[in-house]
Design an enzyme around this catalytic site. Sequence first.
Site, short mmCIF file in Angstrom:
data_model
loop_
_atom_site.label_atom_id
_atom_site.label_comp_id
_atom_site.label_asym_id
_atom_site.label_seq_id
_atom_site.Cartn_x
_atom_site.Cartn_y
_atom_site.Cartn_z
N GLY A 157 55.98 46.26 114.09
CA GLY A 157 55.81 46.14 112.76
C GLY A 157 54.75 46.90 112.13
N SER A 158 54.04 46.19 110.98
CA SER A 158 53.08 46.79 110.31
C SER A 158 51.83 46.29 111.15
CB SER A 158 53.30 46.23 108.87
OG SER A 158 52.38 44.99 108.96
N GLU B 276 49.41 54.36 105.58
CA GLU B 276 51.04 54.66 105.70
C GLU B 276 51.73 54.27 104.50
OE1 GLU B 276 53.95 53.37 109.34
OE2 GLU B 276 52.72 51.83 108.44
N VAL B 277 52.45 55.22 104.12
CA VAL B 277 53.24 55.16 102.70
C VAL B 277 54.55 54.29 103.00
CG1 VAL B 277 54.30 56.36 100.89
CG2 VAL B 277 52.19 56.95 101.58
N PHE B 278 55.31 54.70 104.07
CA PHE B 278 56.30 54.10 104.53
C PHE B 278 57.64 54.40 103.26
CE2 PHE B 278 59.22 51.30 107.25
CZ PHE B 278 58.60 51.57 108.30
N GLY C 260 61.79 33.53 108.87
CA GLY C 260 60.54 33.98 108.02
C GLY C 260 59.17 34.14 108.99
N GLU D 50 53.56 47.64 118.55
CA GLU D 50 53.79 48.97 118.22
C GLU D 50 53.94 48.74 116.63
OE1 GLU D 50 54.77 51.92 116.70
OE2 GLU D 50 56.74 51.07 116.67
N LEU D 51 52.84 49.36 116.22
CA LEU D 51 52.39 49.03 114.99
C LEU D 51 52.71 50.52 113.68
CD1 LEU D 51 49.34 47.13 115.56
CD2 LEU D 51 51.47 46.37 115.37
N GLY D 52 51.84 50.50 112.76
CA GLY D 52 52.01 51.62 111.94
C GLY D 52 51.52 52.73 112.29
#
Length: 489
Positions: free
Chosen positions: A233-234, A383-385, A213, A255-257
Amino acid sequence: MPAHADVLDPTIWTGRIFSGRWRDAAATAPVVEPATGAELGRIGTARVEDVAAAARAAVDGQRRWAALPFTARAAVLRRAGDLFREHAAEVEHWLIRESGSVPVKAARETEAAVQESYEAAALASAPPGTVLPTEFDRLSMSRRVPVGVVAVIAPFNYPMTLAIRSVAPALALGNAVLLKPDLRTAVGGGVVLARIFEEAGLPEGVLHVLPGGAEVGEALVTDPLIPVVSFTGSTATGRRVGELAARHLKRTHLELGGNSALIVLDDADLDAAVGLGAYGSFLHSGQICMATGRHLVHESLVGEYVERLSARAEALVVGDPATEQVSLGPVIDAVQRDRIHHLVTAAVEAGAKLTAGGRYRDLFYRPTVLSDLSPELPVVAQEVFGPVAPVLPFATLDEAVRLAAADEYGLSLGIVTGDAARGLALADRIPTGIVHINDQTVGDEAVSPFGGLGASGTGGRFGGATANIEAFTETRWITMQTRPASHSL
């Protein structure tokens, strides 16, 4: 299971974590199939103390690994590429069941792993430095050396691709790696890499796979033996990773959204544009950082574009990719599904027109098309994803530029036009890390630099020899003289 399923035999990894060899973990977590809710197995999970132990072991393993001839490192990476291809059916089986991938997406992940491994193998023999000019009677040179130990934190959506693109080049350049896959995809994003590199002959202690986690991620970012962190990730989590790493004077690759725009100009082939838009928004249920989050369509085409895109969305089959021929599988979990649905329903309540989708069954969310939108609505600006295609009209190129650059992201951009030079000129006015003229927004290659600007990350940090060498090595300046220098005070 496919025939000859042996590399991912659950008896090897169940309840265990990997540090060059498999050992029992103190705790386990379920491997859940999002399409059915079934438990596919139990993965061993790491604790904070496991991170410290793995980092210590990685320091020792890295020294031995870096000391090997480059030919030995390259051979391991080439063999890994061969094994990814040899075991593609087995690996794809797990990607389909664990992450909800449709078969074509799973196949692209395995091929990406093959190519990343082969490209990384070539890095092992890359020229290590440069001879520099000097005013003195000596040899002066810069040399690229491994950073030592690299932490790689990978997400759930493309679990294998987004792990291997950092793991492979980092290893090839002489580093050890601690990999933390997302717990929701710990087999496809962690066990697969551990088993493939184990079979490829990677020495013990060089690769450690630590599912866990947030506390495990924090331990990786703060451990004093780990100088470089590669995080995908986000944006929200990436900001926390960057802040924490900065306090510990660490280099981070983030490297993000994204909320990438597809711009359809007035001279575009409408059928082609609709096909590209559907692919960009609905592939893997939109759970891709490069997904087309906004469709900006010239006002002369927008009505017909919405009509055709909506018809295509309604015709797509959504279901269990392990048992049916489908175009979209499930989203990863109920939290993600509910966030998608909240953004869609909030837009409709604010006056948007729902022309396709907007409904779900279990974790299967229908591909959705929205029009009559305000740019300020969260479904447009965030960002909806998820498999959601917001469509907005524009009248002039200036307006298209303003809409495309209106949010904080800057990852990918697609432009569809009958005049490619016109599209390139338009792209020059919109800041993004990636541009595709006459293609949609989703696409990357092992040989090309990948990354975004602004809230999408810290630039092109993955892919291609130059970007990977910069990411996973340090520059050392070295001078050498035939006899001791003479200095006087």
